[in-house]
Write a protein that holds these residues in place. Structure first.
Motif, PDB file in Angstrom:
ATOM      1  N   UNK A  87      10.495 -14.027   3.711  1.00 32.42           N
ATOM      2  CA  UNK A  87      11.875 -13.584   3.596  1.00 32.42           C
ATOM      3  C   UNK A  87      12.077 -12.109   3.854  1.00 32.42           C
ATOM      4  N   UNK A  88      10.980 -11.307   3.889  1.00 38.08           N
ATOM      5  CA  UNK A  88      11.105  -9.897   4.239  1.00 38.08           C
ATOM      6  C   UNK A  88      11.528  -9.763   5.699  1.00 38.08           C
ATOM      7  N   UNK A  89      11.912  -8.552   6.091  1.00 37.59           N
ATOM      8  CA  UNK A  89      12.411  -8.335   7.448  1.00 37.59           C
ATOM      9  C   UNK A  89      11.586  -7.276   8.161  1.00 37.59           C
ATOM     10  N   UNK A  90      11.520  -7.404   9.476  1.00 40.64           N
ATOM     11  CA  UNK A  90      10.870  -6.381  10.292  1.00 40.64           C
ATOM     12  C   UNK A  90      11.663  -6.171  11.563  1.00 40.64           C
ATOM     13  N   UNK A  91      11.511  -4.976  12.138  1.00 41.16           N
ATOM     14  CA  UNK A  91      12.190  -4.619  13.383  1.00 41.16           C
ATOM     15  C   UNK A  91      11.199  -4.693  14.534  1.00 41.16           C
ATOM     16  N   UNK A  92      11.546  -5.455  15.555  1.00 35.25           N
ATOM     17  CA  UNK A  92      10.703  -5.575  16.753  1.00 35.25           C
ATOM     18  C   UNK A  92      11.354  -4.745  17.843  1.00 35.25           C
ATOM     19  N   UNK A  93      10.886  -3.517  18.016  1.00 32.20           N
ATOM     20  CA  UNK A  93      11.482  -2.640  19.025  1.00 32.20           C
ATOM     21  C   UNK A  93      10.455  -2.112  20.012  1.00 32.20           C
ATOM     22  N   UNK A  94       9.212  -2.590  19.893  1.00 30.86           N
ATOM     23  CA  UNK A  94       8.185  -2.248  20.872  1.00 30.86           C
ATOM     24  C   UNK A  94       8.097  -3.382  21.888  1.00 30.86           C
ATOM     25  N   UNK A  95       7.702  -3.052  23.093  1.00 28.59           N
ATOM     26  CA  UNK A  95       7.707  -4.012  24.202  1.00 28.59           C
ATOM     27  C   UNK A  95       6.805  -5.209  23.904  1.00 28.59           C
TER      28      UNK A  95
END
Length: 368
Positions: A87-95
């Motif tokens: 349920x935690x969140x992460x940001x995918x901003x790398x290629x």
């Protein structure tokens, strides 16, 4: 927010269960967003191997085939290290075409996290101001850009359980600027072959520490050898000072040592000193140090800048200051100029001379 993990792509939420079938995808997705979904589809269907390319920063880019077993092991290690929970969140901003970005998706699937997918950008938090995540991964260029152009965005990082910094070297100056954020930031050590990091170094600390199940040794060159459960021993070209089987201090690449008049000079140390001086001079531009053939010294240490980046006065000030701060015989002897400085997709400087005779003509320079 539901605890069921999935992909958040713009205004869409796609549960990982839906990625297994690809039968009802939104119709307004772009190619990059579809690429993320298709990667998740293959992972969730049990694909045994995935192919990635290295960045090419230390040579010709190579195709590397990684096993699912290795990638899952790496992802679970990271989830456990940072205490990430369902349920935690992460940001995918790398290629996601490279292992660093793809492993963020693997961590989300293995941990049933919420993965917010963005195309790579210089200011990744600008599209979601005020949004907070439990886990991030950045390349140094992104953090540097946010610090200089939109520092207010960085406030959202303070509550994160973990922030990875990798893909390119982290300068000591940038590290010093990041420390006041009091966020749980770590510099990563790893490579495509190891499916992301095998060691982490908390900012402000000198030593890298092995991830669980990993240990290290050194070869005769004093270069690091990585031992993991799912790979044969991996011999690197990274010069280190090994403190014990799980801790080391990184010194630089052995292929970045030049021999100038019998003196061995580590390129990274020269670049670090130069970066500090450029910051003091309020000059921001890419550059690198390298050795060029010299009839007397064998190799002559030089700095390479883009055309029109330094005035003649700034060049002389820089070289003189470096001679004062470094051992004289280890200081750069000249500044060369070329059309641009090649960089990898992650912002890593590629130490490549674009032709055999870079310009040394001060008339090619512009005033600051």
């Amino acid at each position: 927010m539901t605890t069921e993990g999935g992909l958040h792509i713009r205004h869409h939420f796609i549960p990982f269960a839906a990625c297994r079938h690809l039968s009802s995808l939104p119709g307004d997705l772009d190619d990059y967003e579809r690429q993320a979904i298709h990667f998740c589809h293959h992972w969730l269907k049990g694909t045994a191997h995935f192919t990635f390319h290295t960045s090419g920063s230390t040579g010709t880019p190579k195709r590397i085939k990684l096993s699912r077993r290795l990638m899952a092991w790496s992802a679970r290690n990271t989830l456990q290290y940072f205490g990430l929970q369902k349920g935690d969140s992460l940001l995918v901003n790398m290629n996601i075409a490279f292992v660093g970005g793809a492993m963020m998706l693997v961590r989300a699937m293995e941990g049933q996290l919420h993965a917010y997918v963005q195309a790579p950008s210089r200011l990744p938090l600008s599209e979601i101001p005020g949004k907070q995540f439990d886990f991030y991964a950045f390349v140094p260029m992104q953090l540097q850009s946010m610090l200089h152009e939109a520092p207010r965005l960085l406030a959202s990082l303070k509550q994160a359980k973990g922030i990875l910094i990798g893909g390119a070297p982290l300068s000591k100056h940038l590290e010093k600027q990041l420390l006041p954020l009091q966020a749980r930031m770590v510099q990563t050590y790893g490579m495509t072959e190891t499916a992301s990091h095998v060691a982490l170094r908390p900012l402000g600390k000198p030593l890298y520490e092995a991830m669980p199940g990993v240990h290290f040794s050194c070869d005769k060159r004093q270069c690091l050898v990585v031992h993991t459960p799912h790979l044969p021993p991996l011999v690197t070209n990274d010069r280190v000072r090994l403190h014990d089987a799980t801790h080391f201090e990184w010194l630089g690449r052995i292929d970045n040592v030049i021999n100038s008049g019998g003196i061995k000079i580590q390129i990274e140390q020269v670049e670090e000193a130069t970066a500090r001086l450029l910051e003091e001079m309020s000059i921001r531009c890419p550059f690198f140090a390298t050795g060029i053939p010299d009839p007397l010294l064998g190799q002559k240490l030089v700095l390479v800048f883009p055309e029109k980046s330094l005035t003649k006065a700034a060049e002389e000030q820089l070289l003189q200051a470096l001679r004062q701060r470094m051992e004289h015989y280890k200081a750069p002897k000249a500044v060369l100029y070329q059309a641009y400085i090649p960089q990898s997709p992650s912002g890593k400087i590629l130490r490549q001379l674009l032709d055999d005779s870079p310009s040394t003509d001060p008339q090619n320079k512009a005033d600051h």
